[in-house]
Scaffold this motif. Structure first.
Motif, short mmCIF file in Angstrom:
data_model
loop_
_atom_site.label_atom_id
_atom_site.label_comp_id
_atom_site.label_asym_id
_atom_site.label_seq_id
_atom_site.Cartn_x
_atom_site.Cartn_y
_atom_site.Cartn_z
N GLN A 91 0.82 -1.21 0.00
CA GLN A 91 0.00 0.00 0.00
C GLN A 91 0.86 1.26 0.00
N GLY A 92 1.92 1.27 0.83
CA GLY A 92 2.76 2.46 0.93
C GLY A 92 3.50 2.78 -0.35
N ILE A 93 4.09 1.76 -0.97
CA ILE A 93 4.84 1.98 -2.21
C ILE A 93 3.91 2.37 -3.36
N LYS A 94 2.80 1.65 -3.48
CA LYS A 94 1.87 1.95 -4.57
C LYS A 94 1.23 3.32 -4.40
N ALA A 95 0.99 3.74 -3.17
CA ALA A 95 0.42 5.07 -2.94
C ALA A 95 1.38 6.17 -3.38
N VAL A 96 2.66 5.99 -3.09
CA VAL A 96 3.66 6.98 -3.50
C VAL A 96 3.74 7.04 -5.02
N GLN A 97 3.77 5.88 -5.68
CA GLN A 97 3.87 5.89 -7.15
C GLN A 97 2.60 6.43 -7.79
N HIS A 103 8.91 6.80 -10.78
CA HIS A 103 10.30 7.08 -10.40
C HIS A 103 10.41 7.68 -9.00
N ALA A 104 9.30 7.88 -8.32
CA ALA A 104 9.33 8.43 -6.97
C ALA A 104 9.77 7.39 -5.94
N VAL A 105 9.93 6.14 -6.35
CA VAL A 105 10.41 5.09 -5.46
C VAL A 105 11.84 4.72 -5.84
N ALA A 489 5.93 -9.97 -6.76
CA ALA A 489 4.61 -10.39 -7.24
C ALA A 489 3.57 -9.32 -6.97
N ARG A 490 3.62 -8.70 -5.80
CA ARG A 490 2.62 -7.68 -5.45
C ARG A 490 2.79 -6.41 -6.28
N PHE A 491 4.02 -5.99 -6.52
CA PHE A 491 4.23 -4.75 -7.28
C PHE A 491 3.97 -4.94 -8.77
#
Length: 781
Positions: A91-97, A103-105, A489-491
């Motif tokens: 959730q945290g990584i996908k919210a930032v992207q 490229h924000a990650v 797998a999730r990303f």
């Protein structure tokens, strides 16, 4: 009852064989490790180990080591379930992207990753799943210049020439200290025994270094060279080779292109011209060149001190060029390419995209070049702190501590504290991971199988050895590869169809596990079976992988390449039936033979010849010439900084092992007696070392082995920051050299951090400045 287990120590590059004895503990205690010793029957290391091997036990048993996911909350760190941890990371990584773009990650990979089979295999898929150009690793504070030279000259980033130390007559060594490192880009069990063997059979080893290192003390011949002046010495050596020795130019031109351009490039670098800037008399340079040229079998070798300086890129190139023009590349006793059992070069050489890349894109703020899909870590902090499109807002780290290991660590510290979201895959709550929102700790070093995929590529002999898991991990823990696979797998799953696809791939890979993939890679290699003769495990692995790869579209380049490899026949003409089962049946490892000339079959350049004079190096050498005079000025109280390493340490993470860190303080500033006298400081006095980015205070250690005008500070200390959980390391906190290294001081070609040769100001600490500094530290903490 005691039981013996045979493994490869994977704490440094040497791949030494160890025998670990265990016995059953009291009820409820489980298995206890009772001893760690060298394996006398290991054909590669022949019983040799160093002091670091005890860390296999202390790391495993460290009470500070994390074992379950941790979440940072306002009330402190809280243990959470794996399900919650994976959900919150996704959730945290996908919210930032979703908010700032892909490229924000960012992603940072530390050095221990390549010492771990599962991590080596599964970090790349996770990095790819993020679809971000902001990827970083320890490569750009280490060996990147050598890899770039391999790509430019030989056509593949992993075609790294290995010194044939077992057969050479003359070894010229720059910026390397194998007595402390155990060898680097020169993997060899008992490497100092091998190097001493050169002298024992009548040969010579000459070490050039600003410090008379432990290596120089043991092998006898040492020449002081000013920090970051290697480029001038190497160019002058080539100048003499062209002007004053007889080179077999016809033979060189059979092997290489650009000989005349190289000769012209070093025309102006006479020994007399560079003597002052290098600190080496012209006559000494000239004699070394003649002696090297006359030696029947010689090799020039450079490492960390060569790479991490302003002209590290061009220096790495010149080392290869010296070996070529003297006829010592691809020659027994010179510099050779090896044939590892898992041949990553052979598996990737048919695809230009997999051989490596350079400067396809640049960093957003400063414009430093990409290498192999990564940006130089010297730009990490500015990419986080500088606002605008593409700014890094979230970061994932794996087995890395960039606060202590990358330049301007204080700025990195500040940058990490500003992130919207951070995930650390790490066993420790350290100076970097304390900034994470979620920490995902993998199993211990002895709780999973091991095979050196990377360091076998760099080995001084072709060897192969598998280490099965020694200990059963606690319930509900995860291996590195399981964590990485789950996140990949999730990303990759952005809709129902992709989720279904990647869950299927995940299940297939979970059935294979790293060992199944390793078995397949072994049999696809130069000592394995032909495809029709695959063992049942490898055949099943092959079928499962092909099934997984069929799910990718035909245009997917990597998937297409892998399918071709899995279905091609025949793979090689050296089939010896090597497989995982065979390695398990030979727990001490297998010796597959000495390195042999193989350039013709290994090289990947278009003309199948070495490119001696790539244009980017010619331009950089010209820039170095224009700076000759600048290197001759020294301001009052100005010193040139170099790092150093100790045999009982590797990275900052080994500082939490009491047997390795105990004893006298190693975090000292080494300097020459003449310099100490000029500063009016005595042994143990505190000094302040300043640079553009910061200052540190540490005690003086006066030694005869330092060149005047040079100060040496070790890497990896600085364990005084609050919020860590490193009880042993905190007791030997020291200071971080990288709190004064400058992120703007980089190799002019590759952007590799220039950690050596930085000009710093050194001031003695008076009682007044000591009190002021103590007050500043209290405020910071």
């Amino acid at each position: 009852m005691s039981q013996a287990h045979y493994r490869t120590c994977n704490l440094c590059e040497a791949m030494c064989g160890v025998v670990i004895h265990t016995e059953e503990g009291l009820e409820g205690e489980g298995v206890r490790i009772t001893s760690v010793k060298g394996d006398q029957n290991d054909p590669f290391s022949r019983g040799h180990i160093c002091a670091k091997a005890i860390a296999l036990k202390t790391l495993q048993e460290d009470p500070d080591r994390l074992r379950y996911p941790m979440k940072r909350t306002t009330d402190g760190w809280q243990e959470i379930s794996w399900q919650q941890a994976f959900d919150e990371v996704e959730q945290g990584i996908k919210a930032v992207q979703a908010k700032y773009g892909r490229h924000a990650v960012g992603f940072y990979v530390g050095n221990p990753t390549v010492h771990n089979l599962g991590a080596t295999l599964f970090v790349p898929p996770l990095m790819a799943a993020l679809h971000s150009k902001n990827k970083f690793s320890a490569t750009s504070v280490d060996q990147l210049p050598h890899m770039l030279a391999a790509l430019q000259m030989f056509g593949h980033q992993l075609l790294l020439p290995i010194p044939d130390v077992d057969n050479t007559d003359f070894m010229l060594m720059l910026g390397a200290n194998p007595a402390a490192s155990n060898g680097s880009l020169m993997t060899g069990g008992d490497i100092m025994g091998r190097i001493k063997g050169i002298q024992q059979r009548g040969g010579r080893v000459v070490v050039l270094d600003p410090r008379r290192t432990e290596t120089a003390q043991q092998v006898g011949e040492h020449i002081f060279i000013k920090p970051a002046s290697d480029v001038y010495f190497l160019a002058a050596l080539l100048h003499v080779l062209f002007k004053e020795t007889t080179l077999n130019k016809a033979a060189i031109e059979q092997q290489a292109l650009g000989l005349e351009m190289l000769e012209l490039a070093v025309e102006s670098f006479s020994p007399e011209r560079v003597a002052t800037v290098t600190g080496i008399e012209a006559a000494v340079i000239r004699q070394l060149a003649h002696d090297f040229a006359k030696a029947e079998r010689a090799v020039c070798y450079g490492r960390m001190g060569v790479c991490t300086q302003e002209f590290g890129g061009v220096s790495a190139w010149l080392i290869n060029a010296i070996n070529v023009v003297t006829g010592n590349l691809d020659k027994v006793g010179g510099a050779l390419f090896n044939h590892p059992a898992v041949d990553l070069v052979g598996l990737t050489s048919s695809s230009p995209a997999l051989r490596g890349s350079f400067n396809r894109y640049q960093s957003r703020v400063r414009g430093l070049p990409e290498f192999n899909g990564e940006l130089p870590v010297a730009v990490l902090a500015e990419e986080i702190l500088t606002e605008g499109k593409g700014q890094i807002k979230a970061l994932i780290t794996h087995a890395g501590n960039p606060v202590l290991s990358t330049p301007n660590g204080q700025q990195v510290d500040q940058a990490l504290a500003s992130l919207d979201f951070m995930v650390a895959i790490d066993i420790y709550l350290n100076e970097t991971t304390r900034h994470a929102h979620i920490i995902l700790p993998p199993t211990g070093v002895l709780e999973h199988g091991h095979y050196d995929l990377v360091f076998n590529i760099l080995a001084v002999r072709n060897v192969s050895k598998y280490s099965p898991p020694l200990l059963t991990p606690p319930d509900n823990t995860r291996h590195d590869w399981q964590i990485l696979l789950e996140l990949a797998a999730r990303f990759n799953a952005n809709n129902a169809k992709e989720k279904w696809l990647w869950q299927g791939i995940k299940r297939i890979v979970e059935r294979l596990q790293p060992e199944g993939i390793l078995d397949l890679l072994l049999q696809l290699g130069p000592y394995g079976q032909l495809p029709l003769g695959l063992t049942p495990v490898a055949a099943q692995s092959s079928q499962l992988l092909i099934k997984a790869l069929n799910a990718f579209p035909p245009t997917h380049g990597v998937a297409r390449q892998l399918k071709q490899l899995l279905t091609a026949t025949p793979l090689n003409g050296k089939a010896q039936g090597l497989s995982l089962a065979k390695l398990k049946a030979n727990p001490h490892g297998l010796d597959l033979g000495a390195l042999q000339p193989s350039l013709a079959e290994r090289i990947c350049t278009p003309d199948r010849k070495v490119i001696l004079a790539p244009h980017l190096y010619l331009a950089e050498l010209s820039r170095a010439f224009t700076q000759l005079n600048a290197h001759q000025r020294r301001e009052p109280n100005q010193f040139l900084l170099i790092g150093r390493r100790h045999i009982r340490s590797n990275n900052s993470w080994l500082h939490n092992s009491l047997p390795l860190i105990k004893g006298k303080n190693r975090c000292t500033a080494m300097m020459n007696q003449a310099d100490a006298s000029a500063l009016a400081v005595n042994e143990g006095d505190m000094i302040r070392v300043k640079s553009r980015v910061g200052d540190i205070t540490l005690p003086v250690e006066i030694v005869d082995d330092m060149m005047t005008g040079v100060i040496s500070i070790p890497h990896g200390f600085g364990h005084h920051r609050q919020g860590t959980q490193l009880s042993i390391a905190e007791g030997k906190a020291g200071v971080s050299m990288n709190d004064i290294t400058d992120e703007h001081y980089v190799d002019g070609i590759s952007g590799t951090a220039a950690l050596n040769g930085l000009a710093v100001t050194v001031l003695p600490m008076t009682a007044k400045t000591k009190a002021k500094k103590s007050k500043q530290i209290d405020v910071l903490n």
